[in-house]
Design an enzyme around this catalytic site. Sequence first.
Site, PDB file in Angstrom:
ATOM      1  CE  LYS A  45      -3.649   2.704   0.657  1.00 42.89           C
ATOM      2  NZ  LYS A  45      -4.297   2.972  -0.264  1.00 42.89           N
ATOM      3  CB  ALA A  70     -12.420   8.091  -2.691  1.00 38.65           C
ATOM      4  N   GLY A  72      -7.789   7.746   0.117  1.00 37.48           N
ATOM      5  CA  GLY A  72      -7.213   9.076   0.391  1.00 37.48           C
ATOM      6  C   GLY A  72      -5.901   8.713   0.962  1.00 37.48           C
ATOM      7  CB  CYS A 130      -3.445   8.452  -6.028  1.00 35.94           C
ATOM      8  SG  CYS A 130      -5.141   8.724  -5.005  1.00 35.94           S
ATOM      9  CB  SER A 265     -10.439  -4.969  -9.100  1.00 30.65           C
ATOM     10  OG  SER A 265     -10.302  -3.626  -8.973  1.00 30.65           O
TER      11      SER A 265
HETATM   12  C1  SIN Z   1      -6.288   5.643  -2.266  1.00 27.07           C
HETATM   13  O1  SIN Z   1      -5.647   5.208  -1.124  1.00 27.07           O
HETATM   14  O2  SIN Z   1      -7.131   6.406  -2.311  1.00 27.07           O
HETATM   15  C2  SIN Z   1      -5.962   4.735  -3.328  1.00 27.07           C
HETATM   16  C3  SIN Z   1      -4.538   5.175  -3.941  1.00 27.07           C
HETATM   17  C4  SIN Z   1      -4.279   5.371  -5.345  1.00 27.07           C
HETATM   18  O3  SIN Z   1      -5.189   5.169  -6.142  1.00 27.07           O
HETATM   19  O4  SIN Z   1      -3.042   5.538  -5.815  1.00 27.07           O
END
Ligand code: SIN
Length: 303
Positions: A45, A70, A72, A130, A265
């Site tokens: 992550k 989302a 974030g 992102c 996904s």
């Molecule tokens: C997120 O943490 O909102 C997604 C991260 C991303 O799309 O790179």
Amino acid sequence: MLTLHSKVAGLHFEPPLILASGILGQTSSSMFISLKGGFGGIVTKSTGLEPREGHQNPTMLELDTGLINAMGLPNQGVDIFKEELKELFQMVDDVPIIGSIFASDEEQFAQLAASMEESGVHAIELNLSCPHAKGYGAALGNDPEMAGTIVLNVSESVNLPVLAKLPPADNIAEIALAVQGAGADGIVAVNTLKAMAIDVETRKPFLGNKVGGYSGPGIKPVGLRCVYETYSEVDIPIIGCGGINTGRDALEYVLAGASALEIGSAIYYRGKKAPSKISNEMMEIMAQEGIDTLEELIGVAHD
Ligand code: SIN
């Protein structure tokens, strides 16, 4: 004999299916479980320098043709996350682990990359894509010059391969050329697409952040176009990402020019064993076509 492996930026992936950033990549145990499902590598992550809470709920919604999220960029900050990686490296030592990082400028990116390097990760993935976190991700990666500046600073601060994860921009090939010129060792194409959903009953945007990132089967044609256009311009390897749900999807990306694939996904749609299922499907099709190695197929749609 048919084998399913690939080399990208000096890293060996077997199979060349890698857990995409943002899905199960936040704790040592979730990363370990993902590897058991058949991944040949992991992208963590995205981590920042400081802890960050992320966007307000709701943060995710299932659509007919994919998912919209989302989150974030919620994370514990790099110092705490390094403890998770330490635990992970006690459990696995034979699979590439790629540390994904996000920051708001080139100096922070460089500082963060150097800190991640201390954890023992095998490569750095730069989140330049992102689509819904103000001042981060695509806000930087959509600008070829800024993307190049970040890659240059990070490449100079670490002794690891640097992968740039790009947004699905119209000019992705131009951005890819800029990051290649700045020293990127590979490109990941693509992150989610900026999107939204509206709830008809409340008459309001569904997500707490209003806009989010669209992933899943519906975005595969966009991801494929991005990989195809990027492959025409750059010499560094490309990791394809976006809506890969089956072995056939994965091979489409390879034919477009991808040397490996990131998968996210599909875990939602096909469960923890999604990567094993996708590998088997790829090998089944390759066997039918008389293909022994993935290399024989990379970029062939351009011939
Ligand atoms: C997120 O943490 O909102 C997604 C991260 C991303 O799309 O790179």
